[in-house]
Enzyme design. Structure first.
Site, PDB file in Angstrom:
ATOM      1  N   HIS A  31      45.942  47.660  68.784  1.00 49.54           N
ATOM      2  CA  HIS A  31      46.947  47.488  69.841  1.00 49.54           C
ATOM      3  C   HIS A  31      46.320  47.349  71.224  1.00 49.54           C
ATOM      4  O   HIS A  31      46.946  46.845  72.145  1.00 49.54           O
ATOM      5  CB  HIS A  31      47.979  48.628  69.799  1.00 49.54           C
ATOM      6  CG  HIS A  31      47.516  49.920  70.386  1.00 49.54           C
ATOM      7  ND1 HIS A  31      47.105  50.981  69.614  1.00 49.54           N
ATOM      8  CD2 HIS A  31      47.413  50.332  71.677  1.00 49.54           C
ATOM      9  CE1 HIS A  31      46.769  52.000  70.399  1.00 49.54           C
ATOM     10  NE2 HIS A  31      46.948  51.631  71.656  1.00 49.54           N
ATOM     11  N   ASP A  73      45.871  50.097  62.629  1.00 51.27           N
ATOM     12  CA  ASP A  73      45.558  49.948  64.051  1.00 51.27           C
ATOM     13  C   ASP A  73      44.038  49.964  64.270  1.00 51.27           C
ATOM     14  O   ASP A  73      43.462  50.972  64.694  1.00 51.27           O
ATOM     15  CB  ASP A  73      46.230  51.085  64.832  1.00 51.27           C
ATOM     16  CG  ASP A  73      46.236  50.840  66.338  1.00 51.27           C
ATOM     17  OD1 ASP A  73      45.886  49.726  66.753  1.00 51.27           O
ATOM     18  OD2 ASP A  73      46.608  51.778  67.073  1.00 51.27           O
ATOM     19  N   SER A  92      43.396  55.210  74.003  1.00 47.03           N
ATOM     20  CA  SER A  92      43.497  54.449  72.756  1.00 47.03           C
ATOM     21  C   SER A  92      42.167  53.838  72.351  1.00 47.03           C
ATOM     22  O   SER A  92      41.429  53.309  73.195  1.00 47.03           O
ATOM     23  CB  SER A  92      44.521  53.322  72.904  1.00 47.03           C
ATOM     24  OG  SER A  92      45.822  53.817  72.901  1.00 47.03           O
TER      25      SER A  92
END
Length: 269
Positions: free
Chosen positions: A75, A128, A224
């Site tokens: 992402h 992810d 992230s």
């Protein structure tokens, strides 16, 4: 609130943080400063064009798992985070060995090849992961990925999450790398916290959950793609969750063992 992913908000704001989820100078909620020399495999993804020059343009974290191979969250390279398809980000850089993002230490390398998991599901957050092959070897130690069945994944095990993200959950981003101690949690705890909603769905085969029952220590926006480490081995990549450091809402990570086939196929070493 760290909605689905822990990246930065998007090029149009020029500050790092996407759907609420990752951490900053207090980066990593409840964390403390740590020197990059003590964790040389922690890297930052950056773009001055999309996120400005402050904090080196950092928008996500990543992990050096080979001499020329970096893994991060899929992402992080999405249009939702970057504002444009990643192929249009002409100055995408991997920042290595830089303690303070406001400085110029370490090195900034280009990616010679980028693989973003085509099976990444932005609704459940499953898959992810992305693999970046550097233009040249980083010249720094890589971290070993804990294989399937490794004791490092055992619930109750102490782990450490690293990042330059939001330190408060309210948009206060760090310039210095930080880390926080969390515990690997039972899959049943995570499945109960995330049974399926707009935030995501916990999938134990490819996800790992870590945090504290009372909250207080967690990743947040901007973290992230960064590492969750146990005993010097990579067990997870910061992926998603609800809020930052909230009780009953632990952080969810891409399970590192699920990265192995992609690293083998798309990495440089």
């Amino acid at each position: 609130m760290r909605s689905t992913s822990y990246a930065t908000l998007g090029a149009f704001v020029l500050v790092l943080a996407v759907p609420t989820s990752a951490a900053a100078d207090g980066s990593v909620i409840g964390g403390n400063p740590v020197r990059v020399s003590e964790s040389p495999w922690v890297v930052a993804l950056a773009s001055h064009d999309r996120f400005g020059t402050e904090r080196s343009g950092q928008f996500c974290g990543g992990v050096l798992v080979g001499r020329s191979t970096v893994v991060t969250a899929a992402h992080c390279l999405s249009k939702e985070v970057l504002g444009v398809p990643w192929q249009q980000v002409r100055d995408l850089r991997i920042v290595i060995g830089r303690d303070n993002l406001a400085g110029r230490g370490g090195q900034e390398l280009k990616a010679a090849n980028v693989w973003v998991n085509p099976r990444y599901d932005s609704w459940t957050n499953e898959g992810d992961m992305a693999v970046l092959r550097l233009e040249k070897p980083a010249g720094r130690p890589a971290i070993q990925i804990a294989g399937r069945g490794d004791a490092a994944y055992r619930p109750g095990t102490g782990a450490t999450v690293y990042g330059w993200g939001d330190t408060t959950g309210e948009g206060s981003y760090a310039t210095a790398l930080r880390s926080a101690g969390v515990n690997v949690l039972e899959d049943s705890v995570c499945a109960g916290a995330y049974p399926g909603s707009a935030d995501g769905t916990y999938k134990p085969a490819s996800m790992l959950c870590a945090g504290e029952p009372r909250g207080g220590r967690d990743a947040c926006q901007g973290d992230s793609g960064g590492p969750l480490v146990v005993g010097g081995r990579l067990v997870g990549l910061v992926s998603w969750g609800t809020g930052c450091g909230q009780a009953g809402h632990p952080g969810v990570y891409t399970r590192a063992s699920a990265l192995l086939p992609a690293v083998s196929q798309h990495g440089a070493d």
